[in-house]
Design a protein around this motif. Structure first.
Motif, PDB file in Angstrom:
ATOM      1  N   ALA A   1       0.832  -1.206   0.000  1.00 24.02           N
ATOM      2  CA  ALA A   1       0.000   0.000   0.000  1.00 24.02           C
ATOM      3  C   ALA A   1       0.865   1.253   0.000  1.00 24.02           C
ATOM      4  N   THR A   2       1.986   1.190   0.734  1.00 20.89           N
ATOM      5  CA  THR A   2       2.880   2.350   0.761  1.00 20.89           C
ATOM      6  C   THR A   2       3.424   2.652  -0.626  1.00 20.89           C
TER       7      THR A   2
ATOM      8  N   VAL B   1       2.231   1.709  -3.465  1.00 22.53           N
ATOM      9  CA  VAL B   1       1.143   2.111  -4.375  1.00 22.53           C
ATOM     10  C   VAL B   1       0.833   3.598  -4.179  1.00 22.53           C
ATOM     11  N   THR B   2       0.800   4.019  -2.905  1.00 26.93           N
ATOM     12  CA  THR B   2       0.539   5.443  -2.651  1.00 26.93           C
ATOM     13  C   THR B   2       1.626   6.299  -3.285  1.00 26.93           C
ATOM     14  N   VAL B   3       2.877   5.838  -3.153  1.00 25.16           N
ATOM     15  CA  VAL B   3       3.998   6.609  -3.723  1.00 25.16           C
ATOM     16  C   VAL B   3       3.828   6.753  -5.234  1.00 25.16           C
TER      17      VAL B   3
ATOM     18  N   LEU C   1       0.947   9.082  -6.138  1.00 22.97           N
ATOM     19  CA  LEU C   1       1.253  10.510  -5.980  1.00 22.97           C
ATOM     20  C   LEU C   1       2.188  10.978  -7.088  1.00 22.97           C
ATOM     21  N   VAL C   2       3.207  10.166  -7.389  1.00 19.18           N
ATOM     22  CA  VAL C   2       4.187  10.577  -8.397  1.00 19.18           C
ATOM     23  C   VAL C   2       3.525  10.704  -9.764  1.00 19.18           C
TER      24      VAL C   2
ATOM     25  N   LYS D   1      -4.739   2.796  -7.952  1.00 15.68           N
ATOM     26  CA  LYS D   1      -4.940   2.552  -6.525  1.00 15.68           C
ATOM     27  C   LYS D   1      -5.264   1.076  -6.275  1.00 15.68           C
TER      28      LYS D   1
ATOM     29  N   MET E   1       5.575   7.813   2.738  1.00 16.57           N
ATOM     30  CA  MET E   1       4.438   8.428   2.040  1.00 16.57           C
ATOM     31  C   MET E   1       4.421   9.928   2.259  1.00 16.57           C
TER      32      MET E   1
ATOM     33  N   THR F   1       7.016  11.570   0.091  1.00 16.82           N
ATOM     34  CA  THR F   1       6.601  11.631  -1.312  1.00 16.82           C
ATOM     35  C   THR F   1       5.553  12.712  -1.508  1.00 16.82           C
TER      36      THR F   1
ATOM     37  N   THR G   1       6.016  15.737  -4.053  1.00 16.81           N
ATOM     38  CA  THR G   1       5.255  15.797  -5.305  1.00 16.81           C
ATOM     39  C   THR G   1       4.164  16.852  -5.290  1.00 16.81           C
TER      40      THR G   1
END
Lengths: 206, 322, 307
Positions: A80-81, A83-85, A88-89, A106, C27, C30, C34
């Motif tokens: 999950a971490t 995936v969140t990164v 966001l990117v 997601k 997180m 990031t 971003t």
């Protein structure tokens, strides 16, 4: 170390003999839902590759620190971490591509293939081996997505990567959402057929 | 096994009925006391007002009626036509506008005094809330069925649809976990993520809550009903690998649903999954007996069947309840 | 409870906590890294779309200026009204024009904030509320609430008004469709762009196709009000013009022949096509009503604006 395969074998395994889409039949949702064009398949493939590689590396690095009783929750948290990164990117750097993929980025968090590689490989093997395995699986997934996307885009809209190659649209049907089921089903049958013929020939030879 | 299944189905059905009843009591459109009995939309361009007694003809002119969307009070519209009709002992005024109304938004209708003893009226016209909730449910169940039109949860779908028994088991367990996790996700989203501007943590929080509810259902079932646990326990681990369980909270968050809407969405999504599993397993049990080309056996033919279901479900799109 | 089990539990808790903290750190980092890039990119994309629907490519005109008007819904104790935040002077000042629901001027408030500060949602809300309440207190009246509603942009070239740009969101076939639209100074539709939608690929998703959107371009406000969706097939020459295959003077003549045509629906997606048409119609109707009120009020009060 239980692993006896060499690195090229590991890489090839993910691409062909244990291809996550056609052979393991895991992560079918994106194979059906996100494969209308080569481009979307490629982009989602990149995202999955990123998450797979980084999750495998994280788990392989910290495998001694992970308590066996909370193995699965830890995997989920790690995936999950990452995936969140990537979410966001992508939203920041490639907003257009991100808008196309929508919710599927997601949803990588629930793709069975990633958890499976962590559970069966990364938590036992060395860091370099896990890395190669993750790259192989990631590319295998990307390969499957691109192949399905290629067929659907070519037959559905007569284009490849947005470039007009046929000049006409052979079957509009293939770009329709539900055609994904048919294409994946037919391709699986096709691969089965090839394998069957190959095996028959082998049997005849011997 | 069979009786425990039936028990569970009865419990689930009762729970759904109870929720519907509570919703009905809480949100049944309250009738405006006195002169106006009911308000509503009719067609794309009409608003109807039901009154207790007929209104004098001279008052039925467009200037006496003003309507606007609740969010846009500065855009005032007058009807182009006002008609009065007596139907079934009730008197119905219908206001026709020249542009289609956005029925998703509540409208306010203002009128001059329509009888000698009543004041000027300000009426709220909206689609009935129960209808709205029902629409969310039906929409997630059929029109936007998560399996056949959104292509989610396919791994588990193909994995557990070989036999009817496993299919219903999976569907029921999934429904329970889905409801629990959706409700928890709603509270977490509404009271933690939004107030603290932690929107970007959606994925982590929602998947965490899913694992939590899986664990909770596991523990409770193990203690309360070991027999049931024996037959359903295996499915619990599979729930977390199902994209639908994480897609529903994400969808809820992006649509800013309230609790009741979230419950309806979760029920619809899980019910749709159960329906898809049941349909698919019925077909696959028969397919076992059919002469299928060797290379199509197993998953390939299942995919093609699913494709045909998806085509059939395409027919639900455009279905309008209200 | 024996010692081993207790140790186990403590170990699990510690490990989970550390994992959560690490994950949170990754997180959070990031997000911080971003966030700015995301906002910058969004703004750049917004600007690109804006110039594209105005008909400019990469070479943007030099003497063009964009002025943003923000609309607030104001609520007093007894009635609600509308407040337009309008830039005046050299752009370092704004006024809030309060207009009642029937379109009559109520009063205006001075707002000391430049356009850069106004662009930030939070700061603008605070500035508007402060200005309103300062004005109300000066008159010895009670407080007033303000809620941001929407905004629109007025483009000027050499100080002359030449376009309006509006954002909108309306229900599509599946979920919402978000668009950006440009009208010229006479409220004819110059063009619109679909920014976000969730329609079906191959069917409703075709609303993003240039040929479909080009059908709307050039329609006058009077025409737009009466437009309908037709299911008959698009005539071939018209299709060629809409998809850009024919250009130049030939295209002009064909365009004139089809100037009064209704909107041809997408094959298999009549509902999506109709949603777009009706959504656009409602957006334009509301905007024109508001712009006419604002123009009249500004003229009556002799307020010099930048547009």
């Amino acid at each position: 170390m239980a692993n006896t395969l060499t690195k090229p074998q590991l890489l090839g395994r993910g691409l062909l003999s244990q291809n996550p889409i056609f052979k393991l039949a895991l992560s079918m949702c994106p194979a059906v839902g996100m494969s209308t064009t080569v481009m979307t398949g490629l982009m989602l493939g990149c995202a999955v590759l990123f998450v797979q590689v980084f999750s495998s590396l994280t788990i392989a690095l910290f495998k001694r620190q992970i308590h066996p009783r909370i193995r699965i929750p830890t995997y989920t948290l790690v995936i999950a971490t990452w995936v969140t990164v990537i979410d966001l990117v992508l939203a920041a750097v490639f907003p257009a591509a991100y808008a196309q993929m929508g919710i599927f980025i997601k949803l990588i968090v629930a793709f069975a293939i990633i958890t499976m590689r962590l559970e069966t490989f990364a938590c036992k093997e060395s860091v370099p081996d896990s890395f190669v395995d993750a790259v192989g699986m990631g590319f295998g997934f990307m390969f499957g997505m691109v192949v399905i996307g290629f067929v659907r885009e070519l037959l559905g809209s007569g284009t490849i990567l947005g470039y007009d190659v046929l000049g006409f649209k052979p079957f509009m049907f293939f770009i329709l959402p539900c055609a994904g089921f048919f294409v994946v089903g037919l391709m699986m049958a096709f691969f089965n057929w090839i394998e069957q013929k190959y095996r028959e020939r082998m049997a005849n030879k011997s | 096994m069979k009786s425990s299944l039936r028990n569970l189905a009865i419990i689930l059905g009762a729970a759904a009925a109870l929720i519907a009843l509570v919703a009905a009591v809480l949100f049944w459109p309250a009738s405006n006391d006195g002169f106006i009995l009911d308000t509503g939309f009719s067609g794309d361009t009409k608003i109807t007002l039901t009154t207790t007694s007929p209104v004098e003809k001279s008052l039925l002119v467009p200037q006496n009626f003003t309507a606007f969307e609740e969010n846009d009070p500065d855009i005032q519209m007058h009807p182009v036509k006002v008609k009065q009709k007596l139907s079934g002992g009730k008197n119905v005024l219908s206001l026709t506008f020249d542009a289609p109304l956005n029925r998703a938004n509540p409208h306010i209708v203002k009128t001059v005094p329509l009888t000698s003893d009543s004041p000027a009226l300000s009426l709220r016209v909206e689609q009935s809330y129960l209808g709205h909730l029902l629409f969310i449910l039906i929409s997630a169940l059929l029109i936007n069925n998560y399996v056949f039109t959104k292509y989610l949860g396919l791994c588990v779908f193909f994995g557990t649809s070989k036999r009817k028994k496993t299919a219903t088991g999976m569907g029921i367990v999934f429904t329970i976990v889905m409801l629990a996790s959706a409700i928890m996700s709603w509270f977490a989203y509404r009271y933690v993520l939004i107030p603290f501007h932690l929107d970007f943590l959606q994925v982590v929080v929602f998947i965490g809550l899913v694992s939590l509810s899986v664990q909770a259902v596991d523990t409770i079932l193990r203690k309360v009903n070991p027999v049931l646990f024996k037959s359903f326990g295996v499915f619990l681990v599979l729930v977390i690998a199902n994209c639908i369980i994480i897609a529903v909270p994400l969808y809820m968050a992006s649509n800013q649903y309230n609790l009741l809407e979230t419950v309806m969405l979760a029920l619809g999504a899980a019910g749709g999954f159960l329906l898809a599993l049941y349909l698919m397993s019925s077909v696959r049990e028969r397919l076992d007996l059919a002469p299928i080309p060797e290379s199509f056996k197993g998953l390939p033919i299942a995919f093609i069947t699913a494709g045909q279901f998806a085509l059939a479900f395409l027919g639900f799109s455009g279905l309008q309840l209200i | 409870m024996n010692r081993a089990a207790l140790k186990d539990i403590i170990s699990i808790v510690v490990r989970l906590t550390v994992t959560c903290l690490l994950a949170g750190a990754v997180m959070g980092a990031t997000f911080v890294l971003t966030h700015e890039a995301k906002e910058r990119n969004e703004q750049a994309r917004d600007e690109r779309v804006l110039y594209a629907i105005l008909g400019y490519g990469d070479n943007r005109p030099q003497n063009m200026a964009l002025h943003t008007v923000y609309r607030y819904v104001l609520a007093r104790e007894d009635a609600s009204s509308i407040g337009y935040v309008v830039p005046v002077g050299d752009g370092a000042q704004s006024v809030v024009m309060e207009v009642d629901l029937d379109g009559h001027f109520v009063q205006h408030f001075e707002l000391l904030a430049d356009s850069a500060r106004l662009r930030n949602d939070g700061e603008r809300d605070r500035a508007v509320i402060a200005a309103l309440n300062a004005g109300m207190h000066a008159q010895g009246e009670s407080t007033i609430q303000a809620r941001y509603a929407d905004k629109f942009i007025i483009a000027t070239q050499n100080g002359r008004r030449n376009a309006y740009i509006l954002d909108g969101k309306y229900p599509g076939f599946k979920t919402f469709i978000r668009v950006k639209m440009a009208l010229d100074e006479k409220f004819s539709l110059m063009g619109f762009e679909v920014l976000e939608h969730e329609e079906d690929p191959g069917l409703g998703a075709e609303i993003t196709q240039p040929w479909f959107r080009n059908q709307f371009a050039g329609k006058s406000y009077e025409q737009i009000k009466k437009l309908q969706v037709t299911r008959s097939p698009v005539p071939d020459p018209w299709m060629d013009v809409l998809s850009g295959k024919i250009t130049g003077s030939e295209a002009q003549t064909i365009r004139q022949q089809h100037a009064d045509d209704d909107i041809y629906a997408l094959t298999g997606a009549t509902i999506s096509s109709r949603s777009v048409l009706q959504g656009n119609q409602a957006m334009i109707r509301k905007f024109v009503t508001r712009m006419e009120i604002l123009d009249r009020v500004l003229k009556e009060q002799h307020i010099e604006t930048l547009f």
